[in-house]
Design a protein around this motif. Sequence first.
Motif, PDB file in Angstrom:
ATOM      1  N   ALA A 375       0.815  -1.205   0.000  1.00 14.11           N
ATOM      2  CA  ALA A 375       0.000   0.000   0.000  1.00 14.11           C
ATOM      3  C   ALA A 375       0.854   1.263   0.000  1.00 14.11           C
ATOM      4  O   ALA A 375       0.375   2.332  -0.377  1.00 14.11           O
ATOM      5  N   ALA A 376       2.113   1.164   0.426  1.00 16.56           N
ATOM      6  CA  ALA A 376       2.986   2.327   0.469  1.00 16.56           C
ATOM      7  C   ALA A 376       4.429   1.884   0.311  1.00 16.56           C
ATOM      8  O   ALA A 376       4.779   0.738   0.602  1.00 16.56           O
ATOM      9  N   MET A 377       5.249   2.811  -0.167  1.00 19.63           N
ATOM     10  CA  MET A 377       6.663   2.492  -0.379  1.00 19.63           C
ATOM     11  C   MET A 377       7.498   3.746  -0.154  1.00 19.63           C
ATOM     12  O   MET A 377       7.107   4.851  -0.531  1.00 19.63           O
ATOM     13  N   THR A 378       8.642   3.570   0.482  1.00 20.58           N
ATOM     14  CA  THR A 378       9.625   4.643   0.615  1.00 20.58           C
ATOM     15  C   THR A 378      10.919   4.194  -0.046  1.00 20.58           C
ATOM     16  O   THR A 378      11.206   2.996  -0.136  1.00 20.58           O
ATOM     17  N   LEU A 379      11.679   5.167  -0.526  1.00 15.93           N
ATOM     18  CA  LEU A 379      12.906   4.890  -1.264  1.00 15.93           C
ATOM     19  C   LEU A 379      14.046   5.675  -0.631  1.00 15.93           C
ATOM     20  O   LEU A 379      13.891   6.859  -0.292  1.00 15.93           O
ATOM     21  N   GLN A 380      15.194   5.028  -0.452  1.00 15.88           N
ATOM     22  CA  GLN A 380      16.347   5.701   0.134  1.00 15.88           C
ATOM     23  C   GLN A 380      17.626   5.120  -0.441  1.00 15.88           C
ATOM     24  O   GLN A 380      17.614   4.045  -1.058  1.00 15.88           O
ATOM     25  N   SER A 381      18.733   5.853  -0.228  1.00 14.46           N
ATOM     26  CA  SER A 381      20.031   5.389  -0.717  1.00 14.46           C
ATOM     27  C   SER A 381      21.023   5.350   0.424  1.00 14.46           C
ATOM     28  O   SER A 381      20.853   6.030   1.448  1.00 14.46           O
ATOM     29  N   GLY A 382      22.077   4.559   0.239  1.00 12.08           N
ATOM     30  CA  GLY A 382      23.090   4.435   1.271  1.00 12.08           C
ATOM     31  C   GLY A 382      23.866   5.718   1.485  1.00 12.08           C
ATOM     32  O   GLY A 382      24.348   5.984   2.578  1.00 12.08           O
ATOM     33  N   ILE A 395      17.507   1.364  -1.696  1.00 11.84           N
ATOM     34  CA  ILE A 395      16.654   0.473  -0.911  1.00 11.84           C
ATOM     35  C   ILE A 395      15.210   0.947  -0.983  1.00 11.84           C
ATOM     36  O   ILE A 395      14.921   2.126  -0.735  1.00 11.84           O
ATOM     37  N   ALA A 396      14.312   0.035  -1.328  1.00 10.68           N
ATOM     38  CA  ALA A 396      12.869   0.305  -1.285  1.00 10.68           C
ATOM     39  C   ALA A 396      12.283  -0.435  -0.092  1.00 10.68           C
ATOM     40  O   ALA A 396      12.550  -1.626   0.101  1.00 10.68           O
ATOM     41  N   LEU A 397      11.487   0.255   0.708  1.00  9.58           N
ATOM     42  CA  LEU A 397      10.802  -0.348   1.851  1.00  9.58           C
ATOM     43  C   LEU A 397       9.310  -0.333   1.559  1.00  9.58           C
ATOM     44  O   LEU A 397       8.700   0.734   1.433  1.00  9.58           O
ATOM     45  N   GLN A 436      12.098  -5.114   2.537  1.00 10.21           N
ATOM     46  CA  GLN A 436      13.118  -4.369   1.807  1.00 10.21           C
ATOM     47  C   GLN A 436      13.533  -5.084   0.525  1.00 10.21           C
ATOM     48  O   GLN A 436      13.675  -6.304   0.499  1.00 10.21           O
ATOM     49  N   ALA A 437      13.711  -4.286  -0.524  1.00  8.12           N
ATOM     50  CA  ALA A 437      14.285  -4.753  -1.785  1.00  8.12           C
ATOM     51  C   ALA A 437      15.356  -3.754  -2.176  1.00  8.12           C
ATOM     52  O   ALA A 437      15.174  -2.544  -2.007  1.00  8.12           O
ATOM     53  N   ASN A 469       3.023   3.874  -6.728  1.00  4.21           N
ATOM     54  CA  ASN A 469       3.959   4.775  -7.376  1.00  4.21           C
ATOM     55  C   ASN A 469       4.312   5.964  -6.488  1.00  4.21           C
ATOM     56  O   ASN A 469       4.915   6.920  -6.942  1.00  4.21           O
ATOM     57  N   GLY A 470       3.901   5.921  -5.233  1.00  2.13           N
ATOM     58  CA  GLY A 470       3.967   7.118  -4.406  1.00  2.13           C
ATOM     59  C   GLY A 470       5.305   7.433  -3.793  1.00  2.13           C
ATOM     60  O   GLY A 470       5.442   8.472  -3.153  1.00  2.13           O
ATOM     61  N   ALA A 471       6.323   6.593  -3.947  1.00  3.17           N
ATOM     62  CA  ALA A 471       7.605   6.853  -3.309  1.00  3.17           C
ATOM     63  C   ALA A 471       8.303   8.029  -3.977  1.00  3.17           C
ATOM     64  O   ALA A 471       8.374   8.131  -5.197  1.00  3.17           O
ATOM     65  N   ALA A 472       8.839   8.936  -3.155  1.00  2.88           N
ATOM     66  CA  ALA A 472       9.603  10.057  -3.697  1.00  2.88           C
ATOM     67  C   ALA A 472      10.908   9.538  -4.284  1.00  2.88           C
ATOM     68  O   ALA A 472      11.535   8.644  -3.720  1.00  2.88           O
ATOM     69  N   PRO A 473      11.346  10.067  -5.427  1.00  5.42           N
ATOM     70  CA  PRO A 473      12.594   9.591  -6.039  1.00  5.42           C
ATOM     71  C   PRO A 473      13.796   9.843  -5.129  1.00  5.42           C
ATOM     72  O   PRO A 473      13.801  10.771  -4.315  1.00  5.42           O
ATOM     73  N   VAL A 474      14.802   9.028  -5.299  1.00  3.99           N
ATOM     74  CA  VAL A 474      16.089   9.259  -4.645  1.00  3.99           C
ATOM     75  C   VAL A 474      16.912  10.175  -5.539  1.00  3.99           C
ATOM     76  O   VAL A 474      16.999   9.958  -6.748  1.00  3.99           O
ATOM     77  N   THR A 475      17.518  11.206  -4.943  1.00  2.00           N
ATOM     78  CA  THR A 475      18.378  12.094  -5.709  1.00  2.00           C
ATOM     79  C   THR A 475      19.809  11.941  -5.221  1.00  2.00           C
ATOM     80  O   THR A 475      20.076  11.856  -4.022  1.00  2.00           O
ATOM     81  N   LEU A 476      20.730  11.907  -6.171  1.00  2.00           N
ATOM     82  CA  LEU A 476      22.138  11.685  -5.870  1.00  2.00           C
ATOM     83  C   LEU A 476      23.005  12.740  -6.554  1.00  2.00           C
ATOM     84  O   LEU A 476      22.581  13.367  -7.529  1.00  2.00           O
ATOM     85  N   THR A 477      24.219  12.892  -6.044  1.00  2.00           N
ATOM     86  CA  THR A 477      25.202  13.812  -6.615  1.00  2.00           C
ATOM     87  C   THR A 477      26.510  13.066  -6.813  1.00  2.00           C
ATOM     88  O   THR A 477      26.948  12.335  -5.919  1.00  2.00           O
ATOM     89  N   VAL A 478      27.114  13.233  -7.974  1.00  2.00           N
ATOM     90  CA  VAL A 478      28.436  12.662  -8.231  1.00  2.00           C
ATOM     91  C   VAL A 478      29.456  13.793  -8.162  1.00  2.00           C
ATOM     92  O   VAL A 478      29.365  14.769  -8.909  1.00  2.00           O
ATOM     93  N   ALA A 479      30.393  13.680  -7.220  1.00  2.00           N
ATOM     94  CA  ALA A 479      31.399  14.727  -7.031  1.00  2.00           C
ATOM     95  C   ALA A 479      32.711  14.099  -6.630  1.00  2.00           C
ATOM     96  O   ALA A 479      32.733  13.155  -5.837  1.00  2.00           O
ATOM     97  N   GLY A 480      33.793  14.627  -7.151  1.00  2.00           N
ATOM     98  CA  GLY A 480      35.123  14.108  -6.835  1.00  2.00           C
ATOM     99  C   GLY A 480      35.675  14.733  -5.574  1.00  2.00           C
ATOM    100  O   GLY A 480      36.771  15.268  -5.577  1.00  2.00           O
ATOM    101  N   GLN A 481      34.913  14.687  -4.498  1.00  2.95           N
ATOM    102  CA  GLN A 481      35.331  15.311  -3.252  1.00  2.95           C
ATOM    103  C   GLN A 481      36.410  14.471  -2.583  1.00  2.95           C
ATOM    104  O   GLN A 481      36.297  13.265  -2.459  1.00  2.95           O
TER     105      GLN A 481
END
Length: 677
Positions: A375-382, A395-397, A436-437, A469-481
């Motif tokens: 019924a619901a899903m959240t999305l996150q990244s490491g 990770i999708a929960l 989790q998937a 379809n309700g999970a907010a997208p995960v946003t990422l940044t690629v940086a050579g920090q």
Amino acid sequence: MDINLQNGRKMKHLFQLTALSTALVVAGCGGGGGGGFYGPETPTTPITPTAPLAAPNSIAVSQSKATLSTGGDSITLTFRVLDKNGGAILKAPLAISIANLANSGASLSTPSAIVTDATTGLATVTLTLANDVVDYRINRNIALTVTSTQAGVTATQQLVIPTTGTKLTLATNSSTLTAGQSAQVSATAVDGVGQLIAGATVNLLDSAGKVIPGIASQKTGTNGVATFSVPATAVPASGQLTVTGQLVGNVDTTITQTGNNSVTLTASIPNQAITFLSSSSALVNINTNASLAVQVQAATQAELTGQNVTFVTSQGLLSLTSAPITNIAKNASGNWVGTAETTLSSGSPGTATVVASFGKNTVTGNVQIISTIPAAMTLQSGTSVLAPKANTTIIALVKDVNGAPVSNAVVKFAIATDPSGGSLSSPLATTDGTGQASVTYTAGATSTLTKAISITATVTGSAGGAVVNGAAPVTLTVAGQSAYITISQDNTVVLVDTAPTYYFKNFSESVVDINGGAIANQQVSVSLVPQSYMKGYYVYDKTASLWEQVVTATCSATTSSPFVNPVALLSSTASGASLNFVTGTQGSFDYQIRYGKNYANWVTLSMNASTVVGTNQTVTGLSITPPVLGTDISGPVNVAPPNAISPFNPIPKPSDFDPTTPSGYTAAYLATLHTCP
């Protein structure tokens, strides 16, 4: 000359030192008296003297991330060789070696011998982990040794990079075994990028971590699953057997990994009066009736006729808490048996423990209840910031209408936008018992603007056909920090009146980015690791009016067991062999080390510092030998320094003394000063 020893005796000095000689090399040209050869006076081009080579003091390391994912991954390592003042040495040689190279699965993008850049002082290497051998896909550590040798001095830095992500999960079709029955236990192996591992060797371990007797190792099939048959006879007398899986390397059997979960098998007492007939460990959907049946046994028909079996559950509702015994008949053994049935349903997932009782006899079983309608899903990244070509876990929960985790739901992952040109390890993943998937995202080679990468997910349940379809997208940044740690020390030894048996020495560390800008509020972990210790003694040089150290043996502290670290880190609030600090507004912090005076100049340690900025881990090290106070070794011949005798020398026994020898000791004892354990 006498030296006071720990046991109160005195030792005559062992050797008569001659005055130290100084060799001077004088370069000249032309001239001098007679016989010299003089060429024509022609203009010559002035020769620019070559600068002396700088001696390396430490090696700073920056890692693009802290770990490698099993299943194939890479990490970027950036090195700087530092002199004693913390400055980068240009064109410094570096040698990199990988421990157990043949079985590590790791390789370098460059030859093992490289040189730092002539302008920046940096050297960059990519370490790649292969996935074509099962051993490479098992969680373990990859150890590297980096050395720089120049001007007769060698600096060494040890690196340990964990490889992580592989999971081994157990499941069983039955948790309760009666005499003669066996449970089918399955072990599923998945690597760090979500791929099933075929051909892996799996053992089953008991609660003591030992291989269960009589249960042979099995290989996983193309589906990543190894299946075992565990008989009731494998369950110990306690009545329960806790089973955990173990992955074992196929080539190097010392590479092992313990599984992520365990299952418990319970054996019914042979010939007991009540046993479960239904498979109490089968997966049951929420709000679905699960049938539970038990068999009861008695010597006569009358003991069963008109009697009931009572049921109690820890979760959910039972259709009957007192079920009548039916189907009463005599079995082949001459005993009378009957059955009693009820159903269990639960509105939430979990494990329901059911206890059935008949007279004074009871039996216990477990029912696994799962939710399968999302019924619901959240999305996150490491992590939210990655270095180019680095990776992170997405990770999708998935949860049901009651907020409970949903099992066996298929999640579809997709990259919506990605200027870096990255990729996903798989477009699909299935949720586990925690809902989790996960898949692995690998960034491309190009840096991006902040939050320029967007990853989405949708889920379809295995029952009901619901789409979320309700999970907010995960946003990422690629940086050579990147960041660099510099360890600095002064040239003094500090005395504290309240601690007369100790020396103290001041250190400071700074953390800067690749442009040299200070990084404030950054946590840095500092540790002291003993590397070697020395045996020997000090003797007095009358010409130099100085006590001189004589090292008779240098021994490894890493192979001595146990070796007690005699040096401690000190902050304003704590002490220990390992401490955490936070940089101030100038990107730096100060601390001290404390060590017993008698240990000065007799032990060498590696001072290691590490920090993580974004996804980049930076590691640096400094080799230190805690020094003696100068005035303590410049005293008169009759005042020995506090470290005159190495504390690592063997303590002499009465039989080790020999007054007839110049040293006052036997030859056998003196020989022990030249050997290591």
